[in-house]
Scaffold this motif. Structure first.
Motif, PDB file in Angstrom:
ATOM      1  N   GLY A  51      -1.864  10.466  -6.594  1.00 53.62           N
ATOM      2  CA  GLY A  51      -2.813  11.324  -5.885  1.00 53.62           C
ATOM      3  C   GLY A  51      -3.946  11.778  -6.791  1.00 53.62           C
ATOM      4  O   GLY A  51      -5.122  11.705  -6.427  1.00 53.62           O
ATOM      5  N   ARG A  52      -3.605  12.230  -7.992  1.00 51.32           N
ATOM      6  CA  ARG A  52      -4.614  12.667  -8.970  1.00 51.32           C
ATOM      7  C   ARG A  52      -5.577  11.519  -9.295  1.00 51.32           C
ATOM      8  O   ARG A  52      -6.798  11.695  -9.295  1.00 51.32           O
ATOM      9  CB  ARG A  52      -3.928  13.150 -10.245  1.00 51.32           C
ATOM     10  N   ALA A  53      -5.026  10.330  -9.526  1.00 52.68           N
ATOM     11  CA  ALA A  53      -5.866   9.182  -9.867  1.00 52.68           C
ATOM     12  C   ALA A  53      -6.765   8.787  -8.693  1.00 52.68           C
ATOM     13  O   ALA A  53      -7.930   8.414  -8.904  1.00 52.68           O
ATOM     14  CB  ALA A  53      -4.994   8.011 -10.307  1.00 52.68           C
ATOM     15  N   MET A  54      -6.253   8.880  -7.476  1.00 52.22           N
ATOM     16  CA  MET A  54      -7.093   8.546  -6.316  1.00 52.22           C
ATOM     17  C   MET A  54      -8.233   9.542  -6.173  1.00 52.22           C
ATOM     18  O   MET A  54      -9.363   9.151  -5.867  1.00 52.22           O
ATOM     19  CB  MET A  54      -6.255   8.505  -5.033  1.00 52.22           C
ATOM     20  N   ILE A  55      -7.973  10.824  -6.397  1.00 53.08           N
ATOM     21  CA  ILE A  55      -9.038  11.834  -6.305  1.00 53.08           C
ATOM     22  C   ILE A  55     -10.095  11.558  -7.367  1.00 53.08           C
ATOM     23  O   ILE A  55     -11.294  11.584  -7.094  1.00 53.08           O
ATOM     24  CB  ILE A  55      -8.470  13.254  -6.438  1.00 53.08           C
ATOM     25  N   ARG A  56      -9.666  11.291  -8.585  1.00 50.56           N
ATOM     26  CA  ARG A  56     -10.624  10.991  -9.662  1.00 50.56           C
ATOM     27  C   ARG A  56     -11.466   9.762  -9.320  1.00 50.56           C
ATOM     28  O   ARG A  56     -12.684   9.756  -9.518  1.00 50.56           O
ATOM     29  CB  ARG A  56      -9.903  10.778 -10.986  1.00 50.56           C
ATOM     30  N   THR A  57     -10.812   8.737  -8.807  1.00 54.01           N
ATOM     31  CA  THR A  57     -11.510   7.496  -8.451  1.00 54.01           C
ATOM     32  C   THR A  57     -12.495   7.749  -7.320  1.00 54.01           C
ATOM     33  O   THR A  57     -13.644   7.288  -7.365  1.00 54.01           O
ATOM     34  CB  THR A  57     -10.493   6.405  -8.060  1.00 54.01           C
ATOM     35  N   LEU A  58     -12.081   8.490  -6.315  1.00 61.36           N
ATOM     36  CA  LEU A  58     -12.935   8.771  -5.171  1.00 61.36           C
ATOM     37  C   LEU A  58     -14.151   9.608  -5.563  1.00 61.36           C
ATOM     38  O   LEU A  58     -15.251   9.399  -5.047  1.00 61.36           O
ATOM     39  CB  LEU A  58     -12.117   9.489  -4.089  1.00 61.36           C
ATOM     40  N   HIS A  96      -3.247  10.976   0.697  1.00 57.39           N
ATOM     41  CA  HIS A  96      -1.810  10.900   0.993  1.00 57.39           C
ATOM     42  C   HIS A  96      -1.151   9.790   0.182  1.00 57.39           C
ATOM     43  O   HIS A  96      -1.714   8.703   0.040  1.00 57.39           O
ATOM     44  CB  HIS A  96      -1.572  10.642   2.484  1.00 57.39           C
ATOM     45  N   VAL A  97       0.035  10.101  -0.305  1.00 56.20           N
ATOM     46  CA  VAL A  97       0.865   9.139  -1.032  1.00 56.20           C
ATOM     47  C   VAL A  97       2.214   9.100  -0.331  1.00 56.20           C
ATOM     48  O   VAL A  97       2.769  10.146   0.019  1.00 56.20           O
ATOM     49  CB  VAL A  97       1.024   9.546  -2.516  1.00 56.20           C
ATOM     50  N   THR A 149       0.851  -1.180   0.000  1.00 55.57           N
ATOM     51  CA  THR A 149       0.000   0.000   0.000  1.00 55.57           C
ATOM     52  C   THR A 149       0.888   1.232   0.000  1.00 55.57           C
ATOM     53  O   THR A 149       1.721   1.404   0.891  1.00 55.57           O
ATOM     54  CB  THR A 149      -0.938   0.002   1.221  1.00 55.57           C
ATOM     55  N   VAL A 150       0.724   2.082  -1.013  1.00 52.08           N
ATOM     56  CA  VAL A 150       1.579   3.261  -1.172  1.00 52.08           C
ATOM     57  C   VAL A 150       0.811   4.566  -1.019  1.00 52.08           C
ATOM     58  O   VAL A 150       1.402   5.641  -1.019  1.00 52.08           O
ATOM     59  CB  VAL A 150       2.332   3.237  -2.520  1.00 52.08           C
ATOM     60  N   GLY A 151      -0.511   4.493  -0.898  1.00 55.17           N
ATOM     61  CA  GLY A 151      -1.306   5.698  -0.742  1.00 55.17           C
ATOM     62  C   GLY A 151      -2.731   5.362  -0.361  1.00 55.17           C
ATOM     63  O   GLY A 151      -3.162   4.211  -0.456  1.00 55.17           O
ATOM     64  N   PHE A 152      -3.451   6.378   0.082  1.00 48.11           N
ATOM     65  CA  PHE A 152      -4.870   6.212   0.393  1.00 48.11           C
ATOM     66  C   PHE A 152      -5.553   7.570   0.251  1.00 48.11           C
ATOM     67  O   PHE A 152      -4.923   8.619   0.367  1.00 48.11           O
ATOM     68  CB  PHE A 152      -5.090   5.641   1.805  1.00 48.11           C
ATOM     69  N   ALA A 153      -6.832   7.504  -0.014  1.00 49.83           N
ATOM     70  CA  ALA A 153      -7.663   8.710  -0.057  1.00 49.83           C
ATOM     71  C   ALA A 153      -9.042   8.309   0.422  1.00 49.83           C
ATOM     72  O   ALA A 153      -9.520   7.217   0.100  1.00 49.83           O
ATOM     73  CB  ALA A 153      -7.738   9.268  -1.473  1.00 49.83           C
ATOM     74  N   TYR A 154      -9.653   9.193   1.214  1.00 49.38           N
ATOM     75  CA  TYR A 154     -11.016   8.901   1.622  1.00 49.38           C
ATOM     76  C   TYR A 154     -11.822  10.178   1.780  1.00 49.38           C
ATOM     77  O   TYR A 154     -11.272  11.271   1.936  1.00 49.38           O
ATOM     78  CB  TYR A 154     -11.072   8.043   2.887  1.00 49.38           C
ATOM     79  N   GLY A 155     -13.115   9.985   1.713  1.00 47.75           N
ATOM     80  CA  GLY A 155     -14.040  11.086   1.879  1.00 47.75           C
ATOM     81  C   GLY A 155     -15.403  10.571   2.267  1.00 47.75           C
ATOM     82  O   GLY A 155     -15.622   9.360   2.363  1.00 47.75           O
TER      83      GLY A 155
END
Length: 186
Positions: free
Chosen positions: A124-131, A113-114, A67-73
């Motif tokens: 980070g950009r891809a996680m925001i788009r996915t979220l 965070h990455v 695991t190299v990053g996470f994003a949540y909302g």
């Protein structure tokens, strides 16, 4: 290869030690704040429409993905600390109608965070788009340090605009920018 895997509240809480490790590597917070941050994150998992994505490095040489990053909302609602503080500040500076337009039905991007070893690769950009993909909320909002950081540049490049600048949270001392953009992301 980096893959994004969704996780709901239960898995998020199970993996909170990994989340805190990445947060600590990326943000380098004072050690005495880490337990408090962990409690806040655990509580976030109880908020309505919570969603998390993990960025995982999948490599044949690894027995398990790294695991190299996470994003949540989650959907912001009255009664949540960040939501209420920011809603009041937006109301004071922009008026109730503007505050409601941005926060009345918003996805609050709480943490993105990455790990530093993997930053600058579009994760980070891809996680925001996915979220943000497929979310029904009319806007996405977040807070970030009010400095010319890589994160602030990323958010601006994705169409987030400053709603408040030089904002200091109650009990804090650092300047933050509150940023928002309409959904869906284009």
């Amino acid at each position: 290869m980096i893959e994004f895997r969704g996780a709901g509240p239960a898995e998020f809480v199970e993996r909170l030690d990994t989340v805190i490790d990445i947060y600590t590597a990326a943000m380098n917070p004072p050690v005495d704040q880490i337990n408090g941050r962990k409690t806040i994150m655990r509580n976030h998992g109880t908020y309505p429409h919570f969603q998390c994505y993990f960025a995982e490095l999948r490599d044949p040489s690894l027995s398990v993905p790294l695991t190299v990053g996470f994003a949540y909302g989650f959907r912001g609602t009255p009664g949540q600390w960040w939501h209420d503080v920011v809603f009041r500040a937006l109301t004071d500076r922009l008026g109730h109608e503007a505050a409601n337009a941005w926060l009345g039905y918003a996805l609050e991007l709480a943490e993105i965070h990455v790990h530093p070893d993997f930053q600058g690769k579009g994760i980070g950009r891809a996680m925001i788009r996915t979220l943000c993909a497929g979310r029904p909320e009319r806007s996405a909002v977040l807070s970030t340090h009010d400095q010319p950081t890589a994160a602030r540049h990323l958010y601006a490049s994705m169409g987030f605009q400053d709603l408040l600048t030089r904002f200091v949270f109650p009990g804090g001392y650092e300047d933050y920018a509150i940023m928002g953009r309409p959904l869906p992301l284009t």
